[in-house]
Design a protein around this motif. Structure first.
Motif, mmCIF file in Angstrom:
data_model
loop_
_atom_site.group_PDB
_atom_site.id
_atom_site.type_symbol
_atom_site.label_atom_id
_atom_site.label_comp_id
_atom_site.label_asym_id
_atom_site.label_seq_id
_atom_site.Cartn_x
_atom_site.Cartn_y
_atom_site.Cartn_z
ATOM 1 N N LEU A 29 0.791 -1.230 0.000
ATOM 2 C CA LEU A 29 0.000 0.000 0.000
ATOM 3 C C LEU A 29 0.827 1.287 0.000
ATOM 4 C CD1 LEU A 29 -2.908 -1.044 2.371
ATOM 5 C CD2 LEU A 29 -2.780 -1.216 -0.107
ATOM 6 N N GLU A 30 2.130 1.199 -0.245
ATOM 7 C CA GLU A 30 2.971 2.388 -0.393
ATOM 8 C C GLU A 30 2.709 3.004 -1.767
ATOM 9 O OE1 GLU A 30 5.163 3.901 1.787
ATOM 10 O OE2 GLU A 30 4.255 2.525 3.226
ATOM 11 N N PRO A 31 2.953 4.310 -1.925
ATOM 12 C CA PRO A 31 2.793 4.929 -3.254
ATOM 13 C C PRO A 31 3.768 4.314 -4.267
ATOM 14 C CG PRO A 31 3.024 6.603 -1.549
ATOM 15 C CD PRO A 31 3.318 5.282 -0.908
ATOM 16 N N THR A 32 3.308 4.189 -5.493
ATOM 17 C CA THR A 32 4.152 3.658 -6.568
ATOM 18 C C THR A 32 4.620 4.809 -7.448
ATOM 19 O OG1 THR A 32 2.350 3.373 -8.133
ATOM 20 C CG2 THR A 32 2.754 1.547 -6.611
ATOM 21 N N GLU A 33 5.273 4.485 -8.554
ATOM 22 C CA GLU A 33 5.707 5.478 -9.535
ATOM 23 C C GLU A 33 4.681 5.627 -10.653
ATOM 24 O OE1 GLU A 33 9.346 3.661 -10.730
ATOM 25 O OE2 GLU A 33 10.466 4.520 -9.067
ATOM 26 N N TYR A 34 3.530 4.983 -10.499
ATOM 27 C CA TYR A 34 2.542 4.915 -11.560
ATOM 28 C C TYR A 34 1.334 5.792 -11.248
ATOM 29 C CZ TYR A 34 5.550 0.952 -12.342
ATOM 30 O OH TYR A 34 6.651 0.168 -12.521
ATOM 31 N N PRO A 35 0.633 6.269 -12.278
ATOM 32 C CA PRO A 35 -0.519 7.143 -12.049
ATOM 33 C C PRO A 35 -1.672 6.413 -11.358
ATOM 34 C CG PRO A 35 -0.347 6.567 -14.374
ATOM 35 C CD PRO A 35 0.880 6.025 -13.705
ATOM 36 N N GLU A 36 -2.398 7.141 -10.544
ATOM 37 C CA GLU A 36 -3.537 6.574 -9.835
ATOM 38 C C GLU A 36 -4.624 6.112 -10.806
ATOM 39 O OE1 GLU A 36 -6.121 9.158 -7.387
ATOM 40 O OE2 GLU A 36 -5.328 7.947 -5.743
ATOM 41 N N SER A 37 -4.674 6.704 -11.988
ATOM 42 C CA SER A 37 -5.705 6.363 -12.974
ATOM 43 C C SER A 37 -5.440 5.028 -13.667
ATOM 44 C CB SER A 37 -5.795 7.464 -14.030
ATOM 45 O OG SER A 37 -4.564 7.587 -14.719
ATOM 46 N N TYR A 38 -4.237 4.442 -13.483
ATOM 47 C CA TYR A 38 -3.916 3.169 -14.144
ATOM 48 C C TYR A 38 -4.765 2.049 -13.571
ATOM 49 C CZ TYR A 38 -1.445 -0.896 -15.828
ATOM 50 O OH TYR A 38 -1.144 -2.092 -16.424
ATOM 51 N N LYS A 39 -5.394 1.286 -14.433
ATOM 52 C CA LYS A 39 -6.206 0.146 -14.020
ATOM 53 C C LYS A 39 -5.369 -1.116 -14.147
ATOM 54 C CE LYS A 39 -9.951 2.627 -13.712
ATOM 55 N NZ LYS A 39 -9.989 3.441 -12.540
ATOM 56 N N GLY A 40 -5.144 -1.779 -13.044
ATOM 57 C CA GLY A 40 -4.361 -3.006 -13.071
ATOM 58 C C GLY A 40 -3.473 -3.100 -11.844
ATOM 59 N N ILE A 41 -2.634 -4.102 -11.818
ATOM 60 C CA ILE A 41 -1.754 -4.347 -10.686
ATOM 61 C C ILE A 41 -0.570 -3.382 -10.734
ATOM 62 C CG2 ILE A 41 -0.214 -6.035 -9.624
ATOM 63 C CD1 ILE A 41 -2.110 -8.196 -10.682
ATOM 64 N N THR A 42 -0.360 -2.676 -9.635
ATOM 65 C CA THR A 42 0.796 -1.786 -9.526
ATOM 66 C C THR A 42 1.597 -2.166 -8.292
ATOM 67 O OG1 THR A 42 -0.557 -0.173 -8.337
ATOM 68 C CG2 THR A 42 -0.272 0.171 -10.701
ATOM 69 N N LEU A 43 2.911 -2.122 -8.425
ATOM 70 C CA LEU A 43 3.808 -2.437 -7.323
ATOM 71 C C LEU A 43 4.752 -1.270 -7.090
ATOM 72 C CD1 LEU A 43 4.829 -6.075 -8.327
ATOM 73 C CD2 LEU A 43 3.133 -5.419 -6.623
ATOM 74 N N CYS A 44 5.117 -1.024 -5.825
ATOM 75 C CA CYS A 44 6.113 -0.006 -5.521
ATOM 76 C C CYS A 44 7.478 -0.542 -5.957
ATOM 77 C CB CYS A 44 6.099 0.321 -4.024
ATOM 78 S SG CYS A 44 6.746 -0.998 -2.978
ATOM 79 N N PRO A 45 8.500 0.309 -6.038
ATOM 80 C CA PRO A 45 9.816 -0.161 -6.484
ATOM 81 C C PRO A 45 10.364 -1.321 -5.655
ATOM 82 C CG PRO A 45 9.755 2.225 -6.533
ATOM 83 C CD PRO A 45 8.474 1.767 -5.878
ATOM 84 N N VAL A 46 10.153 -1.305 -4.337
ATOM 85 C CA VAL A 46 10.667 -2.380 -3.478
ATOM 86 C C VAL A 46 9.962 -3.696 -3.778
ATOM 87 C CG1 VAL A 46 10.880 -3.182 -1.091
ATOM 88 C CG2 VAL A 46 11.372 -0.797 -1.652
ATOM 89 N N CYS A 47 8.634 -3.679 -3.811
ATOM 90 C CA CYS A 47 7.885 -4.911 -4.090
ATOM 91 C C CYS A 47 8.121 -5.396 -5.518
ATOM 92 C CB CYS A 47 6.394 -4.700 -3.831
ATOM 93 S SG CYS A 47 5.994 -4.507 -2.076
ATOM 94 N N GLU A 48 8.279 -4.464 -6.454
ATOM 95 C CA GLU A 48 8.568 -4.825 -7.839
ATOM 96 C C GLU A 48 9.902 -5.567 -7.930
ATOM 97 O OE1 GLU A 48 9.420 -1.899 -11.303
ATOM 98 O OE2 GLU A 48 7.244 -2.114 -11.162
ATOM 99 N N TRP A 49 10.901 -5.058 -7.209
ATOM 100 C CA TRP A 49 12.225 -5.706 -7.199
ATOM 101 C C TRP A 49 12.136 -7.081 -6.547
ATOM 102 C CZ3 TRP A 49 15.539 -7.375 -3.333
ATOM 103 C CH2 TRP A 49 16.831 -7.697 -3.755
ATOM 104 N N GLN A 50 11.428 -7.180 -5.415
ATOM 105 C CA GLN A 50 11.284 -8.467 -4.724
ATOM 106 C C GLN A 50 10.549 -9.489 -5.596
ATOM 107 O OE1 GLN A 50 9.429 -7.245 -1.081
ATOM 108 N NE2 GLN A 50 11.403 -6.931 -0.054
ATOM 109 N N GLU A 51 9.530 -9.035 -6.310
ATOM 110 C CA GLU A 51 8.789 -9.931 -7.210
ATOM 111 C C GLU A 51 9.680 -10.404 -8.353
ATOM 112 O OE1 GLU A 51 5.392 -12.056 -8.581
ATOM 113 O OE2 GLU A 51 5.960 -11.226 -6.641
#
Length: 59
Positions: A29-51
């Motif tokens: 639930l941390e802010p990501t680098e992606y716009p709020e209007s994007y529909k779909g799965i968004t990950l923050c930089p940390v979770c994106e790296w871990q994934e």
């Protein structure tokens, strides 16, 4: 074929936001680098790296 032909990371990423409001990460639930209007799965930089680490090939 080059290695880039197999990489789907860049095609699966939403476009980066120019500024707030930012979408929230679906895992922490941390802010990501992606716009709020994007529909779909968004990950923050940390979770994106871990994934990426979790799903990377080890061979």
């Amino acid at each position: 074929m080059s290695e880039d032909d197999y990489c789907l990371i860049d095609t699966a990423r939403p476009p980066r936001a120019d500024g707030p409001p930012y979408a929230r990460c679906v895992l922490c639930l941390e802010p990501t680098e992606y716009p709020e209007s994007y529909k779909g799965i968004t990950l923050c930089p940390v979770c994106e790296w871990q994934e990426a680490q979790r799903t990377a090939c080890s061979g």
